[in-house]
Design a protein around this motif. Structure first.
Motif, mmCIF file in Angstrom:
data_model
loop_
_atom_site.group_PDB
_atom_site.id
_atom_site.type_symbol
_atom_site.label_atom_id
_atom_site.label_comp_id
_atom_site.label_asym_id
_atom_site.label_seq_id
_atom_site.Cartn_x
_atom_site.Cartn_y
_atom_site.Cartn_z
ATOM 1 N N LEU A 52 0.824 -1.209 0.000
ATOM 2 C CA LEU A 52 0.000 0.000 0.000
ATOM 3 C C LEU A 52 0.859 1.259 0.000
ATOM 4 O O LEU A 52 0.469 2.286 -0.551
ATOM 5 C CB LEU A 52 -0.933 -0.011 1.218
ATOM 6 C CG LEU A 52 -2.405 -0.252 0.899
ATOM 7 C CD1 LEU A 52 -3.012 0.895 0.135
ATOM 8 C CD2 LEU A 52 -2.570 -1.546 0.103
ATOM 9 N N LEU A 53 2.038 1.168 0.604
ATOM 10 C CA LEU A 53 2.950 2.310 0.571
ATOM 11 C C LEU A 53 3.350 2.621 -0.866
ATOM 12 O O LEU A 53 3.418 3.787 -1.260
ATOM 13 C CB LEU A 53 4.186 2.022 1.425
ATOM 14 C CG LEU A 53 5.279 3.085 1.387
ATOM 15 C CD1 LEU A 53 4.762 4.416 1.932
ATOM 16 C CD2 LEU A 53 6.501 2.633 2.184
ATOM 17 N N GLN A 54 3.614 1.592 -1.683
ATOM 18 C CA GLN A 54 3.985 1.818 -3.073
ATOM 19 C C GLN A 54 2.844 2.441 -3.856
ATOM 20 O O GLN A 54 3.064 3.356 -4.670
ATOM 21 C CB GLN A 54 4.405 0.491 -3.713
ATOM 22 C CG GLN A 54 5.740 -0.033 -3.212
ATOM 23 C CD GLN A 54 6.056 -1.429 -3.729
ATOM 24 O OE1 GLN A 54 5.190 -2.116 -4.252
ATOM 25 N NE2 GLN A 54 7.300 -1.863 -3.549
ATOM 26 N N LEU A 55 1.604 1.988 -3.620
ATOM 27 C CA LEU A 55 0.463 2.574 -4.313
ATOM 28 C C LEU A 55 0.265 4.028 -3.897
ATOM 29 O O LEU A 55 -0.008 4.894 -4.738
ATOM 30 C CB LEU A 55 -0.803 1.761 -4.026
ATOM 31 C CG LEU A 55 -2.102 2.271 -4.662
ATOM 32 C CD1 LEU A 55 -1.967 2.378 -6.176
ATOM 33 C CD2 LEU A 55 -3.275 1.375 -4.288
ATOM 34 N N ALA A 56 0.410 4.313 -2.606
ATOM 35 C CA ALA A 56 0.272 5.693 -2.131
ATOM 36 C C ALA A 56 1.379 6.577 -2.697
ATOM 37 O O ALA A 56 1.139 7.722 -3.102
ATOM 38 C CB ALA A 56 0.300 5.728 -0.603
ATOM 39 N N MET A 102 -7.560 4.877 -4.563
ATOM 40 C CA MET A 102 -6.432 5.804 -4.561
ATOM 41 C C MET A 102 -6.929 7.139 -5.082
ATOM 42 O O MET A 102 -7.775 7.199 -5.979
ATOM 43 C CB MET A 102 -5.262 5.284 -5.399
ATOM 44 C CG MET A 102 -5.617 4.912 -6.839
ATOM 45 S SD MET A 102 -5.668 6.299 -8.003
ATOM 46 C CE MET A 102 -3.958 6.417 -8.436
ATOM 47 N N ALA A 103 -6.445 8.242 -4.504
ATOM 48 C CA ALA A 103 -6.929 9.562 -4.911
ATOM 49 C C ALA A 103 -6.008 10.642 -4.372
ATOM 50 O O ALA A 103 -5.186 10.400 -3.472
ATOM 51 C CB ALA A 103 -8.354 9.788 -4.413
ATOM 52 N N TYR A 104 -6.172 11.861 -4.928
ATOM 53 C CA TYR A 104 -5.498 13.028 -4.369
ATOM 54 C C TYR A 104 -6.421 14.232 -4.510
ATOM 55 O O TYR A 104 -7.374 14.229 -5.304
ATOM 56 C CB TYR A 104 -4.156 13.279 -5.054
ATOM 57 C CG TYR A 104 -4.212 13.549 -6.537
ATOM 58 C CD1 TYR A 104 -4.371 14.840 -7.034
ATOM 59 C CD2 TYR A 104 -4.082 12.503 -7.452
ATOM 60 C CE1 TYR A 104 -4.412 15.087 -8.397
ATOM 61 C CE2 TYR A 104 -4.128 12.739 -8.819
ATOM 62 C CZ TYR A 104 -4.295 14.035 -9.289
ATOM 63 O OH TYR A 104 -4.336 14.285 -10.638
ATOM 64 N N ALA A 105 -6.148 15.263 -3.715
ATOM 65 C CA ALA A 105 -7.006 16.462 -3.718
ATOM 66 C C ALA A 105 -6.236 17.625 -3.083
ATOM 67 O O ALA A 105 -5.311 17.406 -2.281
ATOM 68 C CB ALA A 105 -8.294 16.184 -2.937
ATOM 69 N N ILE A 128 -2.824 16.391 -0.521
ATOM 70 C CA ILE A 128 -2.836 15.079 0.110
ATOM 71 C C ILE A 128 -3.134 14.020 -0.944
ATOM 72 O O ILE A 128 -3.965 14.232 -1.834
ATOM 73 C CB ILE A 128 -3.876 15.021 1.256
ATOM 74 C CG1 ILE A 128 -3.853 13.650 1.953
ATOM 75 C CG2 ILE A 128 -5.271 15.362 0.754
ATOM 76 C CD1 ILE A 128 -4.693 13.595 3.219
ATOM 77 N N ALA A 129 -2.401 12.908 -0.869
ATOM 78 C CA ALA A 129 -2.634 11.744 -1.727
ATOM 79 C C ALA A 129 -2.853 10.545 -0.819
ATOM 80 O O ALA A 129 -2.132 10.365 0.172
ATOM 81 C CB ALA A 129 -1.450 11.503 -2.657
ATOM 82 N N VAL A 130 -3.848 9.733 -1.134
ATOM 83 C CA VAL A 130 -4.243 8.629 -0.264
ATOM 84 C C VAL A 130 -4.372 7.350 -1.068
ATOM 85 O O VAL A 130 -4.862 7.364 -2.204
ATOM 86 C CB VAL A 130 -5.583 8.934 0.442
ATOM 87 C CG1 VAL A 130 -6.142 7.683 1.118
ATOM 88 C CG2 VAL A 130 -5.410 10.025 1.475
ATOM 89 N N ALA A 131 -3.918 6.246 -0.483
ATOM 90 C CA ALA A 131 -4.199 4.910 -1.006
ATOM 91 C C ALA A 131 -4.623 4.051 0.177
ATOM 92 O O ALA A 131 -4.036 4.149 1.262
ATOM 93 C CB ALA A 131 -2.975 4.314 -1.687
ATOM 94 N N LEU A 132 -5.646 3.236 -0.012
ATOM 95 C CA LEU A 132 -6.124 2.406 1.096
ATOM 96 C C LEU A 132 -6.689 1.100 0.580
ATOM 97 O O LEU A 132 -7.083 0.988 -0.585
ATOM 98 C CB LEU A 132 -7.179 3.154 1.906
ATOM 99 C CG LEU A 132 -8.511 3.444 1.233
ATOM 100 C CD1 LEU A 132 -9.587 2.484 1.766
ATOM 101 C CD2 LEU A 132 -8.958 4.877 1.475
#
Length: 680
Positions: free
Chosen positions: A463-467, A574-577, A584-588
């Motif tokens: 998940l760290l790589q995707l984020a 996954m998203a950013y805004a 902020i960029a998030v992956a979960l």
């Protein structure tokens, strides 16, 4: 008469002889005594004088206070509390240790757990190593024992700094914990030349930031020279070199955001990583379920260890760092960007989507049997058309895809300041040749690329790589190293430095291609699979939902209610805004959560709402401005290259076995992003 005189003469001779012998013996003894005295006073004077001085003077190490850890707003995450402890040294104990504990129990409360843990450590320790018997003594217990200490030889009352984690389970996988120094730790310290700096110290960082930043947190041990009596009781202090406390660490985490995100995973397994794209700072790092690091400070008891170690939810595993997953359709924006950059397909080219893609007589089907008709890249990302990307996989070379997406952080160590990061699997022909032993397994098939392009197949990322990849995409290809320690603060001078300064790399991307992917991800949130989760948002986000298969369907239709809960699909997002200025960029991932659109996307919405709240954003800007002023006031600012105590992290060992690929031809794909709920 004559005989009498003769006998008397003989007796006088005998007495005289005995007197001479006795005198001679006394003289020899006197000479020996004088010689021994001369030998001790003259020949061995220097040696014996030094030993006598050592018996009078003892050198006592003074352990330093461990550095404090706080979040970016100053909330304390790891601190030091003053504590009284009782320790026992085997070499000084007289008689049976069990009897000693019984007598001691009349003065100080000793639970059965205390006694069991002590006896286990006591049997394993050396004769001169102090063994912890009881900690957290209150002032009354400490004073009461001090009065009766003479009755308990070998038992010592000590004041110490003890590590405490006031947030308990929150951010436990980031902070890690400290534990007793083991023989293995001692060997490593000796090999690195640091053993002398740990004299008098009982604990060392074992996991998380406590381990990777151990050198900075520990500080430098001091020395106290004491005059003592023959019994070892201190008389007076002769000299003292004060210890240097460890550096304080300010993490990039926002504990408010961290706890909010953790609450979204209550009762569920999963992981979440939030990154600030322009700096690489980790804002939230969630691994659910978690654990309480306070359990490990003085050695965890058997019951709690069994509960954590045998739990089917594996709370001790750092999921964002160590867990590897197929990431499903969240991979599609990167595959689409690769196709554009490699010139394989234009953004406006229409591809027929009858609900499946056929290759060599085998059918690769859309999730949920959806049919989208003629589809371009924008629509393919918005509605998550598998057929579009299946057809792209038939055109794309897997090695070219590997080389392109690796630039975003997939399949490689990101370098975050935590130990145990896994590399994951970003498949390529070379990877398959090295992984499999049989020649027939080493060949790469075009159908395998078809599965890889939709985030399944051999793909296995953290998940760290995707984020991190999402953060790099949001930052227009500028790669900032992800990191948790934001500032290192000297506790004596207040000076600080930043361990990460400036970008690590920049991916050369065409602005037009970036705009295509960005606009498609915006429409995923605005009118695509994630629109319900982001209805009414005061900002515009860009994202992609995903649902990843856990096991092979073997041609069957997926029905979540018909399979075991732990075999259900993973939900990802996954998203950013905001889109125009990403903050902020998030992956979960929610393990076995099902739909990415309905399960994972709402969690990201909650995280974004918190971080982008106008009031909090204003407070952050004010703090950054004050921080910049303080930074400019430092006469000699410290750069990242010279930051003290920077960690040398070690990646996790690679897996010995090759992963099983996800289903390939003629198998129904995992339901994607609510395909059964809606058909855009």
């Amino acid at each position: 008469m004559f005989e009498f005189r003769k006998t008397g003469h003989r007796q006088r001779q005998t007495v005289l002889l005995r007197a001479w012998v006795a005198g001679l013996f006394a003289l020899v003894c006197l000479l020996l005594l004088a010689g021994r005295l001369w030998y001790l006073q003259v020949v061995r004077y220097d040696n014996l004088s030094a030993r006598a001085e050592q018996n009078r003077i003892t050198i006592v190490p003074v352990p330093p206070r461990r550095g404090q850890i706080s979040d970016r707003n100053g909330a304390v995450l790891a601190q030091n509390l003053r504590d009284y402890t009782l320790t026992v040294t085997r070499a000084q104990v007289r008689g049976d240790v069990g009897e000693l504990l019984d007598r001691l129990g009349e003065l100080v409360y000793l639970s059965e757990s205390d006694r069991r843990k002590f006896m286990r450590l006591y049997q394993q320790s050396g004769r001169y190593a102090p063994v912890l018997l009881r900690n957290n003594l209150n002032d009354i217990e400490a004073s009461w024992f001090a009065v009766h200490a003479y009755r308990f030889p070998g038992v010592s009352l000590e004041a110490r700094w003890v590590r405490s984690y006031p947030m308990h389970e929150s951010a436990a996988h980031v902070l890690g914990f400290v534990g007793r120094i083991s023989e293995e730790d001692q060997q490593e310290l000796e090999e690195s030349g640091q053993l002398g700096n740990y004299r008098g110290t009982m604990v060392i960082g074992k996991k998380g930031v406590e381990k990777t930043w151990e050198k900075a947190l520990h500080g430098r041990t001091g020395v106290e020279e004491l005059e003592v009596t023959a019994g070892g009781r201190p008389v007076r202090e002769l000299s003292r070199t004060d210890p240097v406390p460890g550096s304080n660490l300010e993490l990039s985490l926002d504990i408010g955001l961290q706890q909010l995100a953790e609450a979204q995973f209550e009762g569920r397994r999963g992981a979440l990583v939030a990154i600030q794209p322009h700096t690489g700072e980790i804002l939230a790092f969630v691994s659910s379920p978690s654990f309480d690091p306070n359990l490990f400070v003085d050695g965890i008891d058997v019951e709690n260890w069994r509960k954590l170690n045998e739990s089917p939810d594996h709370p001790l595993i750092n999921r964002p760092l160590y867990g590897t997953y197929p990431i499903g359709s969240t991979y599609k924006p990167f595959v689409g960007l690769a196709a554009l950059e490699l010139g394989l397909r234009s953004a406006r080219e229409l591809i027929p989507d009858p609900g499946y893609f056929e290759l060599a007589g085998q059918k690769f089907r859309n999730a949920g049997g959806a049919v989208y008709g003629p589809t371009d890249m924008h629509r393919a990302i918005v509605v998550s058309s598998d057929t579009y990307f299946f057809s792209l996989g038939a055109q794309m070379d897997v090695d070219a895809l590997h080389d392109f997406t690796q630039q975003f952080g997939f399949g490689r160590i990101t370098g975050i300041d935590l130990d145990g990061e896994r590399r994951g699997v970003l498949p390529s022909r070379e990877w398959k040749r090295k992984t499999y032993k049989k020649p027939e397994q080493q060949h790469w098939y075009r159908g395998e690329t078809v599965s890889v392009t939709v985030g399944q197949g051999y793909n296995a990322f953290t998940l760290l790589q995707l984020a991190q990849a999402t953060s790099v995409l949001a930052n227009d290809g500028v790669y900032m190293k992800p990191h948790l320690v934001r500032r290192i603060i000297d506790p004596l001078t207040g000076r600080f430095n930043y361990p990460v300064v400036g970008p690590q790399a920049a991916i050369q991307l065409k602005p037009d291609n970036l705009r295509v992917i960005r606009e498609a991800m915006v429409d995923v949130v605005r009118k695509g699979t994630a629109r319900r989760a982001f209805e009414g948002a005061a900002y515009q986000a860009a994202g992609k939902t995903g649902t990843a298969q856990v096991y092979s369907l073997r041609g069957a239709k997926y029905r979540a209610h018909a399979v075991d809960e732990r075999l259900r699909d993973h939900a990802l997002f996954m998203a950013y805004a905001p889109v125009d200025d990403p903050q902020i960029a998030v992956a979960l991932i929610v393990e076995n959560g099902g739909w990415g659109a309905s399960v994972a996307a709402p969690i990201a919405r909650t995280v974004f709402d918190y971080w982008l709240d106008p009031g909090r954003a204003a407070q952050r800007r004010a703090r950054l401005q004050a921080e910049q002023t303080a930074r400019e006031a430092q006469a000699e600012p410290v750069t990242a290259a010279s930051a003290p105590g920077r960690p040398d992290t070690q990646p996790a060992p690679e897996d010995d076995e090759a992963p099983e690929p996800a289903p390939l031809p003629d198998e129904a794909s995992a339901p994607e992003d609510g395909a059964e709920e809606e058909n855009p």
